[in-house]
Design an enzyme around this catalytic site. Structure first.
Site, PDB file in Angstrom:
ATOM      1  N   LYS A  37       0.825  -1.210   0.000  1.00 30.67           N
ATOM      2  CA  LYS A  37       0.000   0.000   0.000  1.00 30.67           C
ATOM      3  C   LYS A  37       0.857   1.256   0.000  1.00 30.67           C
ATOM      4  O   LYS A  37       0.459   2.272  -0.561  1.00 30.67           O
ATOM      5  CB  LYS A  37      -1.006  -0.014   1.162  1.00 30.67           C
ATOM      6  CG  LYS A  37      -1.999  -1.168   1.013  1.00 30.67           C
ATOM      7  CD  LYS A  37      -3.437  -0.847   1.339  1.00 30.67           C
ATOM      8  CE  LYS A  37      -4.321  -1.957   0.792  1.00 30.67           C
ATOM      9  NZ  LYS A  37      -5.684  -1.994   1.223  1.00 30.67           N
TER      10      LYS A  37
ATOM     11  N   LYS B  31     -11.592  -4.605  -4.918  1.00 26.45           N
ATOM     12  CA  LYS B  31     -12.689  -3.667  -5.142  1.00 26.45           C
ATOM     13  C   LYS B  31     -12.192  -2.286  -5.524  1.00 26.45           C
ATOM     14  O   LYS B  31     -12.932  -1.472  -6.039  1.00 26.45           O
ATOM     15  CB  LYS B  31     -13.643  -3.611  -3.948  1.00 26.45           C
ATOM     16  CG  LYS B  31     -13.038  -3.311  -2.584  1.00 26.45           C
ATOM     17  CD  LYS B  31     -14.147  -3.174  -1.567  1.00 26.45           C
ATOM     18  CE  LYS B  31     -13.952  -3.800  -0.209  1.00 26.45           C
ATOM     19  NZ  LYS B  31     -12.752  -3.627   0.542  1.00 26.45           N
TER      20      LYS B  31
ATOM     21  N   LYS C 287      -4.801 -10.344  -7.465  1.00 26.77           N
ATOM     22  CA  LYS C 287      -6.054 -10.671  -6.771  1.00 26.77           C
ATOM     23  C   LYS C 287      -7.175  -9.691  -7.183  1.00 26.77           C
ATOM     24  O   LYS C 287      -6.912  -8.537  -7.516  1.00 26.77           O
ATOM     25  CB  LYS C 287      -5.853 -10.697  -5.249  1.00 26.77           C
ATOM     26  CG  LYS C 287      -5.917  -9.364  -4.562  1.00 26.77           C
ATOM     27  CD  LYS C 287      -6.172  -9.520  -3.059  1.00 26.77           C
ATOM     28  CE  LYS C 287      -6.454  -8.148  -2.454  1.00 26.77           C
ATOM     29  NZ  LYS C 287      -7.011  -8.095  -1.153  1.00 26.77           N
TER      30      LYS C 287
HETATM   31  P1  ATP Z   1      -9.060  -3.139  -1.195  1.00 25.48           P
HETATM   32  O1  ATP Z   1      -9.281  -3.597  -2.597  1.00 25.48           O
HETATM   33  O2  ATP Z   1      -9.796  -1.871  -0.852  1.00 25.48           O
HETATM   34  O3  ATP Z   1      -7.625  -3.160  -0.764  1.00 25.48           O
HETATM   35  P2  ATP Z   1      -9.995  -5.688  -0.391  1.00 25.48           P
HETATM   36  O4  ATP Z   1     -10.883  -5.965  -1.551  1.00 25.48           O
HETATM   37  O5  ATP Z   1      -8.729  -6.419  -0.257  1.00 25.48           O
HETATM   38  O6  ATP Z   1      -9.759  -4.138  -0.239  1.00 25.48           O
HETATM   39  P3  ATP Z   1     -10.750  -5.875   2.434  1.00 25.48           P
HETATM   40  O7  ATP Z   1     -11.827  -5.071   3.047  1.00 25.48           O
HETATM   41  O8  ATP Z   1      -9.356  -5.464   2.723  1.00 25.48           O
HETATM   42  O9  ATP Z   1     -10.942  -5.925   0.866  1.00 25.48           O
HETATM   43  O10 ATP Z   1     -10.937  -7.407   2.780  1.00 25.48           O
HETATM   44  C1  ATP Z   1     -12.101  -8.027   3.240  1.00 25.48           C
HETATM   45  C2  ATP Z   1     -11.926  -9.535   3.262  1.00 25.48           C
HETATM   46  O11 ATP Z   1     -11.950 -10.062   1.931  1.00 25.48           O
HETATM   47  C3  ATP Z   1     -10.598 -10.005   3.857  1.00 25.48           C
HETATM   48  O12 ATP Z   1     -10.838 -11.149   4.676  1.00 25.48           O
HETATM   49  C4  ATP Z   1      -9.777 -10.392   2.674  1.00 25.48           C
HETATM   50  O13 ATP Z   1      -8.843 -11.389   2.984  1.00 25.48           O
HETATM   51  C5  ATP Z   1     -10.822 -10.915   1.709  1.00 25.48           C
HETATM   52  N1  ATP Z   1     -10.428 -10.761   0.306  1.00 25.48           N
HETATM   53  C6  ATP Z   1     -10.102  -9.607  -0.319  1.00 25.48           C
HETATM   54  N2  ATP Z   1      -9.837  -9.810  -1.614  1.00 25.48           N
HETATM   55  C7  ATP Z   1      -9.974 -11.144  -1.844  1.00 25.48           C
HETATM   56  C8  ATP Z   1      -9.823 -11.992  -3.006  1.00 25.48           C
HETATM   57  N3  ATP Z   1      -9.497 -11.517  -4.180  1.00 25.48           N
HETATM   58  N4  ATP Z   1     -10.048 -13.315  -2.856  1.00 25.48           N
HETATM   59  C9  ATP Z   1     -10.394 -13.822  -1.651  1.00 25.48           C
HETATM   60  N5  ATP Z   1     -10.552 -13.085  -0.524  1.00 25.48           N
HETATM   61  C10 ATP Z   1     -10.353 -11.764  -0.598  1.00 25.48           C
END
Ligand code: ATP
Ligand code: LTN
Length: 334
Positions: free
Chosen positions: A117, A202, A199
Site C-alpha cells: 500500500k 474492489k 487478486k
Molecule cells: P481493497 O481492494 O480496498 O484493498 P480488499 O478488496 O482487499 O480491499 P478488504 O476489506 O481489505 O478488501 O478485505 C475483506 C476480506 O476479503 C478479507 O478477509 C480479505 O482477505 C478478503 N479478500 C479480499 N480480496 C480477496 C480476493 N481476491 N479473494 C479472496 N478473498 C479476498
C-alpha cells in the site's frame, strides 16, 4: 448441542472501502455466514481501518451504512450474531494504542500489505497505515476469538496478532486467547478477471476486472464473458492456465463441485459453454444478496437500530478484556 457460553468465538471485519467483490464474498463473507451457524460470531465494519486511505467523509458515512446493510443481506442475523461498526466501540482504539507499545517497529515494517500500500500510494504513507495490524490485532483479541475467517492475503496479519498476544501473555500472564485464521480452501484468493495473476480487488480502476456483489445479471454475464482465458479452449486446472483456474475456483465455490467434477462436466466443451455456466452459478449465488440489500438499504431506521444493539453487545464483551489489560499494564484504577 453446545450452550451459548461453550460456543467458540469468531471475529472478522471488512473495511467500508467500496462494494464488496465476488472475491470478498467467496474469500471471506460466505464463510462468515457458514460459521454463524455454529459459533458465537462478532462481525464488524472496520471503519477505523478505512481512514488510512482518507476517504471523503460523506462517502465514508454512506459506505459504512451500505456495508452494514450488506452484511445483513448476505444472511447474517443481527439477533443471533453481533454485527457492529468498529468506531462505535471505543475499546478498539484504546486497546490498539496499548498493543502499539508491545509491537516492534521492525515486525510491523515487514508486513507485505504495508509495503504494497505504501508503494501504491506514496503520497500518503501515514502512521495509521503502519499501525494497521495492531488495530486489527485489537479487534480480534478484545473478543478472545478462537477463529478469524479471512482471505489468504490477511494471513500475515493473523500471525503478527498471535505474536503480539503471546508476548503480552508472556509478560503479564494469560490475558489473550491466541486466534487461529480460518481460510477456506476454495475462494481464498479470487483473481482479477482481466489480469488473473493479480487478486480481485474492489479498488481496481478497471471495473471489468471484478464482479461486485451488487452487479446485476447482465453485467455479471458480460464481465465473465470477457474474462481473460487462454487459446487452448479446454477446461482443466493446470499451472499457467491462470484465467481458467480462477473461473474454475469461482464455479467450484458457487456450486460445491470439485475440480475433477468440473473437468468431467466440461470435457469436449469450449470456453463459451463454461463461461455461461460460471456466470449462471454466480448470478444464482448473488441475486438473493442484491434483492435483500435493496430492501434493507431503504430502511435506515431498522439498520440504525441493529447497529446500536450490535455496538452495545460488542462493547460489553470488549470492555471486559480491555479492563483486564488496563489493570495488568498498571494504569491507575479508580
Ligand atoms: P481493497 O481492494 O480496498 O484493498 P480488499 O478488496 O482487499 O480491499 P478488504 O476489506 O481489505 O478488501 O478485505 C475483506 C476480506 O476479503 C478479507 O478477509 C480479505 O482477505 C478478503 N479478500 C479480499 N480480496 C480477496 C480476493 N481476491 N479473494 C479472496 N478473498 C479476498
Ligand atoms: N484488515 C482486514 C479487515 C479487518 C479484519 C479485522 C479482518 C480489520 N480488522 C479483524 C479480520 C479480523 C482486511 O481485510 N483488509
Amino acid at each position: 448441542m453446545e450452550t451459548q457460553s461453550e460456543r467458540k468465538v469468531v471475529l472478522s471485519a471488512i473495511q467500508p472501502t467500496g462494494t464488496p467483490t465476488l472475491g470478498n464474498y467467496l474469500g471471506a463473507l460466505k464463510n462468515w455466514k457458514e460459521m454463524a451457524k455454529d459459533y458465537d460470531c462478532f462481525y464488524a465494519v472496520a471503519d477505523l481501518h478505512s481512514i488510512t486511505v482518507r476517504p471523503e467523509p460523506a462517502q465514508l458515512r454512506r459506505r459504512t451504512l451500505e456495508m452494514y446493510a450488506l452484511l445483513l443481506a448476505i444472511g447474517l442475523d443481527p439477533e443471533k450474531n453481533t454485527v457492529f461498526v468498529q468506531s462505535h466501540v471505543n475499546a478498539h482504539a484504546q486497546l490498539a494504542w496499548v498493543l502499539n507499545c508491545y509491537t516492534q517497529f521492525g515486525e510491523a515494517a515487514r508486513m507485505t500489505q504495508f509495503k504494497d500500500k505504501s508503494e501504491k500510494h506514496p503520497e500518503n504513507v501515514n502512521v495509521g497505515l503502519f499501525a494497521y495490524p495492531t488495530l486489527m490485532a485489537a479487534d480480534i483479541l478484545l473478543y478472545q476469538a478462537h477463529y478469524v475467517p479471512i482471505g489468504a492475503d490477511q494471513k500475515q496479519h493473523l500471525e503478527i496478532t498471535r505474536d503480539i498476544a503471546e508476548r503480552f501473555n508472556g509478560l503479564y500472564g494469560e490475558t489473550f486467547r491466541l486466534p487461529e485464521p480460518f481460510i477456506g480452501k476454495a475462494g481464498a484468493r479470487v483473481m482479477s478477471l482481466q489480469e488473473p495473476t493479480k487478486k480481485m480487488s474492489k479498488s481496481d480502476t478497471n471495473v471489468k476486472a471484478f464482479i461486485s456483489v451488487l452487479d446485476d445479471k447482465d453485467t455479471i454475464v458480460r464481465k465473465i464473458k470477457s474474462a481473460v482465458t487462454d487459446s487452448e479452449a479446454r477446461v482443466y486446472y493446470a499451472e499457467g492456465k491462470d484465467g481458467v483456474n480462477n473461473l474454475m475456483g469461482i464455479y467450484a465455490c458457487c456450486t460445491g463441485k470439485t475440480f475433477d467434477e468440473i473437468e468431467k462436466d466440461f470435457a469436449g466443451k469450449g470456453y463459451g459453454d463454461f463461461k455461461a455456466a460460471v456466470a449462471e452459478a454466480v448470478v444464482e449465488e448473488l441475486a438473493p444478496v442484491k434483492e435483500t440489500f435493496d430492501r434493507l438499504i431503504a430502511d435506515k431506521a431498522y439498520l440504525n437500530d441493529c447497529m446500536a444493539k450490535g455496538a452495545e453487545q460488542a462493547a460489553r464483551v470488549a470492555n471486559k478484556t480491555l479492563r483486564k489489560v488496563m489493570r495488568k499494564v498498571g494504569f491507575y484504577q479508580l
